[in-house]
Design an enzyme around this catalytic site. Structure first.
Site, PDB file in Angstrom:
ATOM      1  N   ASP A   1       0.829  -1.206   0.000  1.00 37.68           N
ATOM      2  CA  ASP A   1       0.000   0.000   0.000  1.00 37.68           C
ATOM      3  C   ASP A   1       0.867   1.261   0.000  1.00 37.68           C
ATOM      4  O   ASP A   1       1.968   1.268   0.557  1.00 37.68           O
ATOM      5  CB  ASP A   1      -0.911  -0.009   1.238  1.00 37.68           C
ATOM      6  CG  ASP A   1      -2.038   1.004   1.124  1.00 37.68           C
ATOM      7  OD1 ASP A   1      -2.394   1.380  -0.006  1.00 37.68           O
ATOM      8  OD2 ASP A   1      -2.562   1.417   2.172  1.00 37.68           O
TER       9      ASP A   1
ATOM     10  N   HIS B   1       2.852   3.060  -8.905  1.00 37.67           N
ATOM     11  CA  HIS B   1       2.843   1.622  -9.207  1.00 37.67           C
ATOM     12  C   HIS B   1       4.121   1.214  -9.941  1.00 37.67           C
ATOM     13  O   HIS B   1       4.709   0.170  -9.658  1.00 37.67           O
ATOM     14  CB  HIS B   1       1.615   1.267 -10.046  1.00 37.67           C
ATOM     15  CG  HIS B   1       0.308   1.526  -9.362  1.00 37.67           C
ATOM     16  ND1 HIS B   1      -0.003   0.961  -8.143  1.00 37.67           N
ATOM     17  CD2 HIS B   1      -0.764   2.280  -9.719  1.00 37.67           C
ATOM     18  CE1 HIS B   1      -1.214   1.350  -7.776  1.00 37.67           C
ATOM     19  NE2 HIS B   1      -1.690   2.148  -8.718  1.00 37.67           N
TER      20      HIS B   1
ATOM     21  N   TRP C   1     -11.099  -3.094  -9.191  1.00 42.65           N
ATOM     22  CA  TRP C   1     -11.740  -2.885 -10.496  1.00 42.65           C
ATOM     23  C   TRP C   1     -12.600  -1.628 -10.497  1.00 42.65           C
ATOM     24  O   TRP C   1     -12.916  -1.082 -11.569  1.00 42.65           O
ATOM     25  CB  TRP C   1     -12.589  -4.089 -10.882  1.00 42.65           C
ATOM     26  CG  TRP C   1     -11.816  -5.332 -11.180  1.00 42.65           C
ATOM     27  CD1 TRP C   1     -11.803  -6.490 -10.457  1.00 42.65           C
ATOM     28  CD2 TRP C   1     -10.935  -5.574 -12.292  1.00 42.65           C
ATOM     29  NE1 TRP C   1     -10.970  -7.421 -11.040  1.00 42.65           N
ATOM     30  CE2 TRP C   1     -10.425  -6.890 -12.167  1.00 42.65           C
ATOM     31  CE3 TRP C   1     -10.526  -4.787 -13.379  1.00 42.65           C
ATOM     32  CZ2 TRP C   1      -9.535  -7.441 -13.075  1.00 42.65           C
ATOM     33  CZ3 TRP C   1      -9.636  -5.332 -14.299  1.00 42.65           C
ATOM     34  CH2 TRP C   1      -9.154  -6.636 -14.154  1.00 42.65           C
TER      35      TRP C   1
ATOM     36  N   LEU D   1      11.687 -20.506  -3.643  1.00 40.21           N
ATOM     37  CA  LEU D   1      10.579 -19.685  -3.148  1.00 40.21           C
ATOM     38  C   LEU D   1       9.373 -19.781  -4.078  1.00 40.21           C
ATOM     39  O   LEU D   1       9.502 -19.707  -5.302  1.00 40.21           O
ATOM     40  CB  LEU D   1      11.032 -18.223  -3.049  1.00 40.21           C
ATOM     41  CG  LEU D   1       9.952 -17.187  -2.717  1.00 40.21           C
ATOM     42  CD1 LEU D   1       9.499 -17.322  -1.273  1.00 40.21           C
ATOM     43  CD2 LEU D   1      10.478 -15.773  -2.986  1.00 40.21           C
TER      44      LEU D   1
ATOM     45  N   GLU E   1       0.971 -13.121  12.444  1.00 38.07           N
ATOM     46  CA  GLU E   1       1.484 -11.947  13.149  1.00 38.07           C
ATOM     47  C   GLU E   1       1.355 -10.763  12.194  1.00 38.07           C
ATOM     48  O   GLU E   1       1.770 -10.834  11.035  1.00 38.07           O
ATOM     49  CB  GLU E   1       2.948 -12.155  13.538  1.00 38.07           C
ATOM     50  CG  GLU E   1       3.156 -13.274  14.538  1.00 38.07           C
ATOM     51  CD  GLU E   1       2.485 -13.005  15.873  1.00 38.07           C
ATOM     52  OE1 GLU E   1       2.487 -11.837  16.309  1.00 38.07           O
ATOM     53  OE2 GLU E   1       1.948 -13.956  16.469  1.00 38.07           O
TER      54      GLU E   1
END
Length: 240
Positions: A18, A35, A67, A129, A205
């Site tokens: 964010d 972005h 959207w 990963l 957490e």
């Protein structure tokens, strides 16, 4: 890195990325500029998790609610997604990272969906990963789609209602076979989880950071893991 215990790593880290829009606004730029500049933060986060040996990383990239944003911003994000996947997949593949997508991929524009599917196929045999990209995703959507599958199985006689348990339900969530989230990080200063991995984060957490996502770096991720290792995780029990 040397201050982190490799014996107590979160198996699954989730991130709400964010602050892109506010980062861009503070520089007098359009939101898409934020972005674009968040890509470096994604790259450093992936690298840090891979270096530590974290098993799963899930990034909240685009929610079902997103959207509803202005068309220009949504179109810009989708174009950026196409370009980023093309640019980053070779790097992910080289570093043994497996790319996956969780969410309603059918809702994506065709080019974005095809690029994502190509990246998933390219990296499907990698053993390092696992990077889950949450696209057109929400926790409520995930729970509903799993519930529909269970209802269908009961209707067809494949199982009875009494056979439904947490394990059966978890197997039908989009994140399977990833374990539940151990550490959920949100940048940008807000203290909420915004309909993200609701079932999977039952005992996560939570760590809320003021840093805006484009400014997030590997050091922030390492600090978050160190903070996680100071937490006393009891899962509703006691240590007595």
């Amino acid at each position: 890195m040397e201050e982190i215990s490799l014996n107590n790593l979160p198996k699954h880290i989730a991130v709400i990325m964010d602050g892109n829009g506010r980062w861009a606004k503070s520089r007098g730029a359009l939101r898409i500029f934020g972005h674009q500049n968040g890509i470096k933060a994604v790259r450093e986060t992936v690298e840090a998790c891979a270096e530590l040996g974290v098993g799963y990383l899930t990034l909240y990239t685009f929610s079902t609610e997103n959207w509803g944003r202005p068309k220009m911003e949504v179109d810009g994000i989708m174009d950026l997604l196409v370009k980023t996947i093309g640019d980053e997949v070779p790097r992910l593949h080289k570093n043994n990272v497996q790319l996956k997508c969780i969410g309603d991929m059918d809702a994506l524009p065709e080019k974005a969906r095809r690029n994502m599917e190509k990246g998933i196929d390219t990296t499907k045999n990698n053993t390092g990963l696992v990077l889950n990209i949450a696209l057109s995703y929400s926790g409520k959507w995930d729970i509903i789609q799993a519930t529909r599958k269970l209802a269908s199985a009961v209707k067809s006689g494949e199982m009875t209602p009494e056979e439904i348990d947490e394990e059966q339900f978890s197997r039908l969530l989009s994140t399977y076979p990833a374990p539940e989230v151990d550490l959920l990080i949100r940048t940008g200063g807000d203290h909420r989880i915004s309909n993200y991995l609701l079932w999977q984060s039952a005992y996560a957490e939570l760590l809320f950071l003021d840093v805006l996502w484009p400014d997030f770096r590997k050091s922030h991720l390492l600090d978050a893991v160190r903070a996680f290792q100071t937490r006393d995780r009891r899962f509703g029990k006691t240590h007595d």
